[in-house]
Design a protein around this motif. Structure first.
Motif, PDB file in Angstrom:
ATOM      1  N   ASN A   1       0.807  -1.222   0.000  1.00 22.52           N
ATOM      2  CA  ASN A   1       0.000   0.000   0.000  1.00 22.52           C
ATOM      3  C   ASN A   1       0.840   1.272   0.000  1.00 22.52           C
ATOM      4  O   ASN A   1       0.327   2.364   0.266  1.00 22.52           O
TER       5      ASN A   1
ATOM      6  N   GLU B   1      -0.340   4.067  -2.607  1.00 22.84           N
ATOM      7  CA  GLU B   1      -1.534   4.787  -2.178  1.00 22.84           C
ATOM      8  C   GLU B   1      -1.216   5.750  -1.039  1.00 22.84           C
ATOM      9  O   GLU B   1      -1.711   6.889  -0.997  1.00 22.84           O
TER      10      GLU B   1
ATOM     11  N   ALA C   1      -1.667   9.865  -1.142  1.00 26.56           N
ATOM     12  CA  ALA C   1      -2.498  10.570  -0.164  1.00 26.56           C
ATOM     13  C   ALA C   1      -1.688  11.644   0.553  1.00 26.56           C
ATOM     14  O   ALA C   1      -2.173  12.762   0.762  1.00 26.56           O
TER      15      ALA C   1
ATOM     16  N   TYR D   1     -10.053  11.629   5.480  1.00 24.72           N
ATOM     17  CA  TYR D   1      -9.162  10.519   5.133  1.00 24.72           C
ATOM     18  C   TYR D   1      -9.184   9.446   6.215  1.00 24.72           C
ATOM     19  O   TYR D   1      -9.262   8.242   5.906  1.00 24.72           O
TER      20      TYR D   1
ATOM     21  N   THR E   1     -10.287   5.470   5.907  1.00 27.53           N
ATOM     22  CA  THR E   1      -9.395   4.355   6.207  1.00 27.53           C
ATOM     23  C   THR E   1      -9.938   3.444   7.294  1.00 27.53           C
ATOM     24  O   THR E   1      -9.318   2.428   7.606  1.00 27.53           O
TER      25      THR E   1
END
Length: 463
Positions: free
Chosen positions: A10, A13, A17, A47, A51
């Motif tokens: 990850n 990503e 972000a 955010y 998540t």
């Protein structure tokens, strides 16, 4: 998939972000950017909600907003961990000497460039990735400890409203452990944990003599000179061994233990290289009996920051000045109190100011120091988590700077542990700030391990 595999999978990503967040110029010191500080808080809350945090809100203060997010553990007896960081950043303009626009972040050669990349947005964001990695590895739907993230928006402006926020929300927060991710490690290949930050208090001293400047030929040698007296007072702040002479100044200082001194001595410190980084200074200086690292991290100091008065223009002007001024500051270590130091300064000035002069001491805003004992359960758990992530021994440091950590510990009544992967080399507070993405990923991995380490020790360790 284990924790490291999830973090690596990850990484792209996460980097994207972070760059999106870095593009928001959340400069708390600039009133023109206060709307951006709010946008930054709203971005982070959104955010964290995406998540997986069940609660992610913007908390208002008397100034700029903070972000509160909470993810409860399944078990009611699980420890409650509060993660502290900040989403505001230092001022930055291309004209300050940046090689790129500070709020147009980019990733190049494994590094992320942009204001706030290291201090502190990158180090805040790796916790969100760490929680996800912890859950992915365990297959659970809730972390092994209850996690609260409290991310303030005024740290770079001195946290003027943070203590009030903590006091107002204390009943809702109530952590067992506080994890701070707003410090640095010693080096990329020497991971370390900060165990304390120094406090700070400043003051301005004014000595007033005659009601106006006097002719030195007519009055010199006949009346006290405020500048002479002030120079003597400032010189007397230290004795021949570099110790501060204020009455009772060292009474509350918690000395370094032999174990702490040994661990600091194991850091690969090069005096010559350090002096080069200290503005090409010619020599080290300070309190006798202590190393340079001990002096700048674990011993209190008194510094003269500025002196003025009388004639400073071109050519002579032979006068006895009516006033003399100085600005001084004191870096404090646990368990010194800013107010007590100012009281001591006033006593010193009163005692040694010559007759015929009036002394005024005006104190600034004080910041209390903080300390985390190296043998505390929270620090031990953090060290184990970092050693698992970095695959090597983790040493200990302290920091000479000052922040709101003492308010966190004091108001919320919980011990501190520092989990951070920033470096001084990241150019925090300077042009061209950046952070190595691989270090942020190790930070996320360490955070993921930490929740399990804290949960495992909850039954035996008194936090």
């Amino acid at each position: 998939m284990d924790i490291r595999e999830f973090v690596e999978a990850n990484a792209a990503e996460f980097a994207a972000a972070l760059q999106e967040w870095l593009a928001i110029p959340s400069v708390s010191a600039d009133p023109a950017r206060h709307g951006d500080v709010r946008r930054s808080a709203e971005w982070l809350a959104a955010y964290l909600g995406k998540t997986g945090f069940p609660v992610a809100d913007v908390w208002e203060t008397a100034g700029l907003p903070a972000v509160y997010a909470h993810w409860p553990a399944d078990g009611e007896d699980a420890p409650h961990v509060l993660v502290y960081g900040h989403h505001d950043v230092q001022p930055a303009e291309l004209a300050d000497g940046w090689d790129y626009e500070p709020f147009e972040p980019a990733e190049r050669d494994g590094k992320i460039y942009g204001r706030g990349a290291s201090d502190d947005k990158g180090q805040v964001l790796f916790h969100a990735l760490g929680v996800r990695a912890c859950l992915a590895a365990s297959g659970a739907t809730a972390p092994p400890v209850s996690i609260t993230m409290l991310i303030e928006g005024e740290e770079e402006s001195g946290s003027p409203n943070f203590a009030g926020l903590l006091t107002d929300r204390r009943d809702r927060l109530r952590p067992d452990v506080i994890v701070v991710s707003d410090t640095t490690m010693w080096a990329a290949d020497v991971p370390s944990i900060c165990t304390g930050t120094r406090g700070l208090v400043d003051a301005e001293i004014t000595l007033t003599g005659p009601s106006h400047d006097l002719h030195s030929g007519s009055f010199g040698g006949g009346v006290p000179n405020p500048l002479h007296a002030l120079a003597a007072l400032l010189a007397g702040l230290h004795d021949a061994d570099g110790r501060v002479t204020l009455p009772g100044f060292y009474d509350d200082v918690i000395p370094l233990s032999d174990a702490e001194r040994d661990l600091l001595a194991r850091l690969p410190f090069g005096e010559r290289e350090w002096l080069t980084g200290a503005g090409d200074s010619g020599a080290t200086y300070g309190e006798a009996g202590y190393t340079t690292l001990e002096r700048i991290w674990a011993r209190p100091t008194a510094e003269v920051n500025g002196v003025w008065g009388g004639h400073t223009g071109p050519g002579p002007k032979t006068i006895i000045p009516g006033q003399a001024h100085a600005k001084v500051s004191f870096r404090l270590v646990a368990a010194q109190e800013p107010a007590a130091v100012i009281t001591s300064l006033r006593e010193y000035i009163k005692t040694f100011t010559p007759n015929g002069l009036v002394a005024t001491v005006t104190a600034g805003h004080g910041v209390r120091p903080c300390r985390s004992p190296i043998d505390s359960p929270a620090v031990a758990a953090t060290r184990r988590a970092m050693e698992r992530a970095f695959g090597r021994e983790v040493l200990f440091t302290r920091e000479g700077g000052s922040g709101p950590e003492a308010d966190l510990a004091g108001i919320l009544g919980a011990p501190l542990a520092f989990l951070a992967v920033g470096l001084d080399a990241d150019r925090i507070h300077a042009p061209n700030e950046y952070v190595d993405l691989s270090r942020l990923l190790r930070g996320a991995e360490a955070a993921a391990y930490l929740w399990g380490e804290l949960a495992a020790g909850a039954g035996t360790d008194p936090w």
